[in-house]
Design an enzyme around this catalytic site. Structure first.
Site, PDB file in Angstrom:
ATOM      1  N   ASP A  65      -9.168 -35.474 -36.821  1.00  0.00           N
ATOM      2  CA  ASP A  65     -10.194 -35.057 -37.942  1.00  0.00           C
ATOM      3  C   ASP A  65      -9.344 -35.581 -39.341  1.00  0.00           C
ATOM      4  O   ASP A  65      -8.083 -35.782 -39.309  1.00  0.00           O
ATOM      5  CB  ASP A  65     -10.319 -33.483 -37.839  1.00  0.00           C
ATOM      6  CG  ASP A  65      -8.875 -32.786 -38.211  1.00  0.00           C
ATOM      7  OD1 ASP A  65      -7.813 -33.297 -37.382  1.00  0.00           O
ATOM      8  OD2 ASP A  65      -8.919 -31.706 -38.819  1.00  0.00           O
ATOM      9  N   GLU A 101      -6.627 -30.165 -37.175  1.00  0.00           N
ATOM     10  CA  GLU A 101      -5.613 -29.952 -38.080  1.00  0.00           C
ATOM     11  C   GLU A 101      -5.863 -29.816 -39.292  1.00  0.00           C
ATOM     12  O   GLU A 101      -5.097 -29.000 -40.074  1.00  0.00           O
ATOM     13  CB  GLU A 101      -4.557 -31.288 -37.764  1.00  0.00           C
ATOM     14  CG  GLU A 101      -3.192 -31.000 -38.023  1.00  0.00           C
ATOM     15  CD  GLU A 101      -2.787 -31.144 -39.621  1.00  0.00           C
ATOM     16  OE1 GLU A 101      -1.788 -30.730 -39.918  1.00  0.00           O
ATOM     17  OE2 GLU A 101      -3.780 -32.161 -40.137  1.00  0.00           O
TER      18      GLU A 101
END
Length: 460
Positions: free
Chosen positions: A100, A165
């Site tokens: 991500d 994250e």
């Protein structure tokens, strides 16, 4: 392993065009994990990473998995976990990265489209190019080449590529619990940090913790005409500004009682280098006291990272009844995030001007990290980095926070946790014009490959 370093570099160089191609394909996926962005893009990114993992032909299993968020009944974003069992007596190495990315931010500031990567002056520009899709591809590229470098791949390998994250890893704790056996390893290598400079590799040995929260300051039950009441009635921003200024000394050091400092080993580094790397304007002074790296690595900081107030285009002549802001506290290694938050909370409650009301919401805590580099895995990865770069590795602290690392430490207390990465001081992670130094990326693959080969020859 009998191959020379020149042979390994040649091997990586020959495969590098494929590594770059796969990296650019990943960067083209706008996998922003924040709740206000399209979650299907994070799913697409996970599927692409899973396909890359399968393409190595190394793993017994490749899964796309989710876990429940810790603070709600929602599922977290998808992560990829691939595992290969170790032969008898061989170590298992977990390779971590995240797929991500941060939101692109102000598009007008970018030199190119954030999700259309371009090469310029030896760098690859694009959101996630450095943080952290290059970390994924460093692992994948090394895994592809490992069977060519060693006669038999006997070590155990876990590839764990997280999908949230950048949004604070809200399901990470549950993910570790739910899939503990699948993730269990002797060594955990986190590819989510950086190097000392373009010519010098680094092993990150300390990270600050963090405590973030939404602070609302109220002085009125409704807005008032600033001409009729200004000068007698306190507006919320006035109270907020006076409150936040109490966080700092005249030099800009944090002066909140209860926030602690730690001790750090400081390599040679000058203030001018900090000015160059940060882009501080010529007339602006640096803040704080002590060595400039101590201020980043071993001292706390407090930053207002966002505010809810009228913008200039919509400003009216009124006193604001309330102001909300996001406060980010970086916590020195050695202090718990909860103790740091309580110290800041206590300071705010005891320093609110004019009797204003304050509320604390959306509190997020992440622990600091420090590691012992005397273990065999730390020595091995340091040797691999030094060999790959042709220059001694620097053990460095980082002012940022990676809270999930402390979760790794808690879940796998006997594992050695090592933090590396592909970023450099000009990567601008999280900022517009994020970029990856391409030559550093290639060296990172060489180092990853050398480390895996060394681990493959080791007996536990």
């Amino acid at each position: 392993m009998t191959a020379s370093i020149s042979d390994v570099r040649a091997m990586v160089s020959q495969a590098f065009p494929q590594s770059m191609h796969d990296l650019t394909q990943l960067v083209r996926i706008p996998s922003v994990s924040w709740s206000s962005f399209d979650p299907s893009q994070v799913v697409k990114s996970a599927e692409q990473v899973a396909e890359l993992a399968r393409g190595t032909n190394l793993f017994d299993t490749v899964h796309i998995l989710r876990a429940m968020k810790s603070d709600s009944d929602e599922l977290g974003q998808p992560a990829v976990v691939a595992r290969r069992q170790a032969a008898q007596g061989k170590p298992t190495i977990l390779l971590y990265a995240h797929h991500d990315v941060q939101p692109p931010g102000d598009l007008a500031v970018w030199v190119s489209e954030p999700f259309e990567p371009i090469e310029k002056d030896g760098r690859l520009f694009g959101r996630g190019a450095a943080d952290d899709k290059a970390g994924i591809m460093a692992h994948i590229s090394a895994l592809r080449l490992l069977p060519e470098l060693v006669e038999n791949v006997d070590l155990g390998i876990v590839l764990f590529v997280e999908g949230e994250e950048e949004f604070g890893s809200p399901s990470f704790e549950n993910f570790l619990k739910d899939h503990h056996a699948l993730l269990e390893a002797d060594v955990i290598v986190v590819a989510d940090s950086g190097n000392w400079d373009l010519e010098t590799p680094a092993l990150t040995t300390t990270l600050r913790g963090n405590a973030t929260f939404k602070l609302t300051v109220r002085t009125l039950d409704h807005a008032l005409h600033s001409g009729m009441f200004g000068g007698a009635v306190p507006d919320a921003f006035m109270a907020f500004a006076k409150l936040t200024s109490s966080f700092y000394s005249e030099t800009g050091s944090v002066q909140v009682e209860g926030l602690t400092r730690s001790i750090a080993q400081i390599p040679e580094y000058e203030d001018d280098q900090m000015r160059l790397e940060s882009g501080v304007l010529d007339a602006v002074s640096l803040i704080g006291d002590g060595h400039v790296l101590e201020r980043l690595w071993s001292q706390p900081s407090i930053t207002v990272t966002g505010m809810d107030i009228p913008d200039v285009a919509n400003a009216s002549n009124t006193l604001l009844p309330s102001v909300s802001a996001r406060i980010s506290v970086r916590v020195a290694p050695g202090q718990s995030a909860s103790d740091a938050f309580e110290a800041v909370r206590h300071h705010i409650l005891n320093n609110v001007p004019y009797g204003a009301q304050v509320d604390f919401e959306d509190i997020n805590l992440g622990e600091s990290f420090s590691t012992d580099t005397s273990g065999w895995a730390a020595q091995s990865i340091s040797h691999s980095l030094t060999t790959a770069w042709g220059k001694d590795v620097v053990e460095m602290g980082v002012g940022g926070s990676i809270p999930f690392i402390s979760s790794f430490v808690s879940a796998f207390p006997t594992a050695q946790v090592l933090v590396t990465g592909v970023e450099d001081p000009d990567s601008r992670a999280h900022s517009p014009n994020e970029s990856l130094h391409i030559e550093s990326f290639e060296r990172a693959i060489v180092a990853d490959l050398l480390f895996l080969a060394e681990c493959n020859s080791r007996e536990l």
